[in-house]
Design a protein around this motif. Structure first.
Motif, PDB file in Angstrom:
ATOM      1  N   SER A 112      -0.778  -1.800  -9.990  1.00 18.84           N
ATOM      2  CA  SER A 112       0.278  -2.354  -9.145  1.00 18.84           C
ATOM      3  C   SER A 112       0.999  -1.245  -8.382  1.00 18.84           C
ATOM      4  N   MET A 113       1.131  -0.053  -8.988  1.00 15.47           N
ATOM      5  CA  MET A 113       1.749   1.071  -8.284  1.00 15.47           C
ATOM      6  C   MET A 113       0.854   1.524  -7.131  1.00 15.47           C
ATOM      7  N   MET A 114      -0.470   1.510  -7.343  1.00 11.24           N
ATOM      8  CA  MET A 114      -1.397   1.840  -6.252  1.00 11.24           C
ATOM      9  C   MET A 114      -1.244   0.851  -5.109  1.00 11.24           C
ATOM     10  N   SER A 115      -1.147  -0.421  -5.439  1.00 11.64           N
ATOM     11  CA  SER A 115      -0.964  -1.450  -4.407  1.00 11.64           C
ATOM     12  C   SER A 115       0.338  -1.237  -3.654  1.00 11.64           C
ATOM     13  N   GLU A 116       1.386  -0.885  -4.370  1.00  9.68           N
ATOM     14  CA  GLU A 116       2.686  -0.641  -3.737  1.00  9.68           C
ATOM     15  C   GLU A 116       2.617   0.559  -2.794  1.00  9.68           C
ATOM     16  N   ILE A 117       1.965   1.645  -3.209  1.00  5.65           N
ATOM     17  CA  ILE A 117       1.823   2.830  -2.352  1.00  5.65           C
ATOM     18  C   ILE A 117       0.978   2.487  -1.122  1.00  5.65           C
ATOM     19  N   GLU A 118      -0.103   1.723  -1.317  1.00  2.00           N
ATOM     20  CA  GLU A 118      -0.930   1.299  -0.181  1.00  2.00           C
ATOM     21  C   GLU A 118      -0.126   0.442   0.785  1.00  2.00           C
ATOM     22  N   ARG A 119       0.727  -0.438   0.264  1.00  2.87           N
ATOM     23  CA  ARG A 119       1.547  -1.297   1.114  1.00  2.87           C
ATOM     24  C   ARG A 119       2.597  -0.483   1.865  1.00  2.87           C
ATOM     25  N   LEU A 120       3.270   0.438   1.179  1.00  2.00           N
ATOM     26  CA  LEU A 120       4.305   1.254   1.819  1.00  2.00           C
ATOM     27  C   LEU A 120       3.757   2.120   2.943  1.00  2.00           C
ATOM     28  N   ASN A 121       2.512   2.595   2.797  1.00  2.00           N
ATOM     29  CA  ASN A 121       1.927   3.512   3.770  1.00  2.00           C
ATOM     30  C   ASN A 121       0.908   2.854   4.684  1.00  2.00           C
ATOM     31  N   ALA A 122       0.720   1.550   4.557  1.00  2.00           N
ATOM     32  CA  ALA A 122      -0.246   0.799   5.368  1.00  2.00           C
ATOM     33  C   ALA A 122      -1.631   1.435   5.294  1.00  2.00           C
TER      34      ALA A 122
END
Length: 116
Positions: A87-97
């Motif tokens: 979920s942290m990976m998904s959050e980082i991917e979302r924050l940085n597009a």
């Protein structure tokens, strides 16, 4: 030899043919009326999906520079305090597009602030 004969269970009642027939223009009018009705209902229901006028509070983030050999999994595992790395990976991917998990050395990433 015996012969078996079956009687039909029901008999078809002849129906009178309807004299009402739609022309091409009539079918077009019915289609367009139905289309506008469906679009009108969809437009009315979509009005409920409006956001508020107030700005939201952005999540606190910090900038991390990717070092040679760093992976998104490694960065996310250092930040994830609850142990949920995916979920942290998904959050980082979302924050940085990010479109993929591939990173380049020197790349700057916005990551959520770790709160202990």
């Amino acid at each position: 030899m015996s012969t078996l004969s079956l009687a039909p269970a029901f008999t078809a009642i002849p129906r009178a043919r309807s004299t009402v027939r739609l022309t091409r223009r009539g079918r077009l009018a019915v289609f367009l009326t139905s289309l506008f009705l469906v679009l009108g209902v969809a437009f009315m229901l979509a009005g409920g999906a409006v956001g508020t006028g107030e700005a939201g509070q952005p999540a606190p983030t910090e900038i991390v520079q990717v070092a040679p050999g760093d992976t998104l999994w490694g960065i996310a595992s250092e930040i994830a305090t609850d142990g949920d790395v995916r979920s942290m990976m998904s959050e980082i991917e979302r924050l940085n597009a990010l479109e993929s998990a591939g990173l380049a050395a020197g790349q700057k990433l916005r990551v959520p602030v770790v709160s202990d």
